[in-house]
Motif scaffolding. Structure first.
Motif, PDB file in Angstrom:
ATOM      1  N   UNK A 212     100.703  -6.885  48.347  1.00  0.00           N
ATOM      2  CA  UNK A 212     101.360  -5.702  48.911  1.00  0.00           C
ATOM      3  C   UNK A 212     102.133  -6.105  50.161  1.00  0.00           C
ATOM      4  N   UNK A 213     103.432  -5.792  50.169  1.00  0.00           N
ATOM      5  CA  UNK A 213     104.283  -6.196  51.289  1.00  0.00           C
ATOM      6  C   UNK A 213     104.515  -5.083  52.304  1.00  0.00           C
ATOM      7  N   UNK A 214     104.003  -3.879  52.026  1.00  0.00           N
ATOM      8  CA  UNK A 214     104.214  -2.766  52.941  1.00  0.00           C
ATOM      9  C   UNK A 214     103.488  -2.969  54.261  1.00  0.00           C
ATOM     10  N   UNK A 215     104.015  -2.354  55.319  1.00  0.00           N
ATOM     11  CA  UNK A 215     103.410  -2.489  56.642  1.00  0.00           C
ATOM     12  C   UNK A 215     103.168  -1.149  57.324  1.00  0.00           C
ATOM     13  N   UNK A 216     103.546  -0.038  56.685  1.00  0.00           N
ATOM     14  CA  UNK A 216     103.301   1.276  57.287  1.00  0.00           C
ATOM     15  C   UNK A 216     101.791   1.499  57.406  1.00  0.00           C
ATOM     16  N   UNK A 217     101.376   2.108  58.494  1.00  0.00           N
ATOM     17  CA  UNK A 217      99.966   2.378  58.711  1.00  0.00           C
ATOM     18  C   UNK A 217      99.726   3.874  58.832  1.00  0.00           C
ATOM     19  N   UNK A 218      98.483   4.269  58.665  1.00  0.00           N
ATOM     20  CA  UNK A 218      98.107   5.671  58.797  1.00  0.00           C
ATOM     21  C   UNK A 218      97.098   5.824  59.930  1.00  0.00           C
ATOM     22  N   UNK A 219      97.233   6.904  60.666  1.00  0.00           N
ATOM     23  CA  UNK A 219      96.346   7.165  61.795  1.00  0.00           C
ATOM     24  C   UNK A 219      95.080   7.903  61.362  1.00  0.00           C
ATOM     25  N   UNK A 220      95.114   8.496  60.177  1.00  0.00           N
ATOM     26  CA  UNK A 220      93.952   9.184  59.617  1.00  0.00           C
ATOM     27  C   UNK A 220      93.243   8.227  58.658  1.00  0.00           C
ATOM     28  N   UNK A 221      92.011   7.871  58.999  1.00  0.00           N
ATOM     29  CA  UNK A 221      91.275   6.941  58.143  1.00  0.00           C
ATOM     30  C   UNK A 221      90.662   7.632  56.929  1.00  0.00           C
ATOM     31  N   UNK A 222      90.288   8.879  57.077  1.00  0.00           N
ATOM     32  CA  UNK A 222      89.605   9.602  56.009  1.00  0.00           C
ATOM     33  C   UNK A 222      90.548   9.879  54.836  1.00  0.00           C
ATOM     34  N   UNK A 223      90.069   9.664  53.612  1.00  0.00           N
ATOM     35  CA  UNK A 223      90.838   9.954  52.408  1.00  0.00           C
ATOM     36  C   UNK A 223      90.124  11.075  51.652  1.00  0.00           C
ATOM     37  N   UNK A 224      90.663  12.287  51.703  1.00  0.00           N
ATOM     38  CA  UNK A 224      90.018  13.403  51.001  1.00  0.00           C
ATOM     39  C   UNK A 224      89.868  13.109  49.511  1.00  0.00           C
ATOM     40  N   UNK A 225      88.797  13.605  48.929  1.00  0.00           N
ATOM     41  CA  UNK A 225      88.480  13.471  47.512  1.00  0.00           C
ATOM     42  C   UNK A 225      88.004  12.068  47.132  1.00  0.00           C
ATOM     43  N   UNK A 226      88.071  11.114  48.070  1.00  0.00           N
ATOM     44  CA  UNK A 226      87.549   9.776  47.797  1.00  0.00           C
ATOM     45  C   UNK A 226      86.388   9.435  48.721  1.00  0.00           C
ATOM     46  N   UNK A 237      82.327  11.719  58.175  1.00  0.00           N
ATOM     47  CA  UNK A 237      83.009  11.534  59.451  1.00  0.00           C
ATOM     48  C   UNK A 237      84.395  10.984  59.196  1.00  0.00           C
ATOM     49  N   UNK A 238      85.396  11.622  59.775  1.00  0.00           N
ATOM     50  CA  UNK A 238      86.787  11.193  59.644  1.00  0.00           C
ATOM     51  C   UNK A 238      87.229  10.555  60.958  1.00  0.00           C
ATOM     52  N   UNK A 239      87.440   9.272  60.938  1.00  0.00           N
ATOM     53  CA  UNK A 239      87.948   8.562  62.110  1.00  0.00           C
ATOM     54  C   UNK A 239      89.463   8.680  62.151  1.00  0.00           C
ATOM     55  N   UNK A 240      90.025   8.778  63.359  1.00  0.00           N
ATOM     56  CA  UNK A 240      91.488   8.896  63.469  1.00  0.00           C
ATOM     57  C   UNK A 240      91.931   8.462  64.850  1.00  0.00           C
ATOM     58  N   UNK A 241      93.224   8.192  64.957  1.00  0.00           N
ATOM     59  CA  UNK A 241      93.860   7.938  66.250  1.00  0.00           C
ATOM     60  C   UNK A 241      94.810   9.072  66.574  1.00  0.00           C
ATOM     61  N   UNK A 242      94.850   9.440  67.804  1.00  0.00           N
ATOM     62  CA  UNK A 242      95.801  10.464  68.237  1.00  0.00           C
ATOM     63  C   UNK A 242      97.203   9.860  68.247  1.00  0.00           C
ATOM     64  N   UNK A 243      98.175  10.610  67.768  1.00  0.00           N
ATOM     65  CA  UNK A 243      99.547  10.098  67.708  1.00  0.00           C
ATOM     66  C   UNK A 243     100.185  10.119  69.099  1.00  0.00           C
TER      67      UNK A 243
END
Length: 243
Positions: A212-226, A237-243
């Protein structure tokens, strides 16, 4: 319900890379992990370090890829002492393409222990996936795993004692990130959190950068339904970073 916990900006380097094919493998609650489907598709074998009494991830792998070789390592269990139902499950699953080796994995080979190098030789597959939950033994395997990074399509590793070993944890993940993307983070919700909200035990999923060559990241770690908590009838518990 899901409890949201903000993480320190100092840990922003852990933000998962966005991949479009996250899946959950293994049973509900503890024992199931979120990984990338392409790391499964690209592998011809799976290494499972730390069996205990749960091989649901391994069983699902076998259902999806019945021709892959599965080697499980755990020297702490005595299958003969399992309850009859669990013992029957063990005997039915481990045989043929799925084998359990009753030793642990460490930095070197000795009585009761195999080195990662010997594990890879025994596996004899060019592309493997690694699942590892060995109660703190993961730290001594970093060098050996990274030496074989080109053969590892992806991994899910449970890191322990991240509060008392915080600098080692951060340095270790940065080393993994040279060869792998961090694609998912989930706390072991039964083990507690440090004062900065980071879990003392954390499950981290990796994907080989070649896949995978993508580099975009997500600030929300939690994945609903998974994502799910490690214990039934408890809050995730949903870990996240404030934008």
């Amino acid at each position: 319900m899901t409890q949201r916990l903000p993480l320190s900006p100092d840990l922003r380097f852990l933000a998962p890379v966005v991949v479009p094919d996250l899946i959950r493998m293994g049973k509900d609650w503890d024992g199931g992990y979120i990984i990338s489907a392409r790391s499964v598709d690209a592998a011809t074998g799976m290494l499972s370090f730390g069996v205990n009494n749960d091989w649901s991830f391994d069983q699902e792998w076998r259902k999806q890829k019945p021709h892959d070789r599965i080697h499980a390592y755990d020297g702490t269990i005595s299958p003969g002492r399992f309850e009859p139902i669990l013992q029957a499950s063990y005997q039915h699953f481990f045989g043929g393409q799925a084998e359990h080796f009753p030793v642990n994995v460490g930095a070197t080979s000795c009585v009761g222990q195999s080195s990662f190098q010997d594990v890879m030789i025994r596996m004899n597959r060019d592309r493997v996936f690694l699942k590892m939950d060995i109660e703190g033994g993961e730290w001594q395997l970093t060098d050996a795993i990274l030496a074989h990074a080109g053969q590892i399509t992806g991994a899910v590793i449970e890191f322990h004692n991240t509060h008392s070993l915080r600098q080692l944890f951060c340095d270790t993940i940065r080393r993994y990130q040279e060869q792998f993307h961090v694609i998912h983070i989930h706390p072991n919700t039964s083990c507690g959190y440090w004062h900065d909200n980071f879990p003392t035990v954390v499950e981290i999923s990796l994907l080989n950068r070649d896949l995978w060559s993508g580099t975009d990241t997500r600030l929300e770690c939690h994945v609903p339904d998974l994502d799910q908590p490690n214990l039934p009838n408890t809050e995730d518990v949903a870990l996240y970073w404030k934008s």
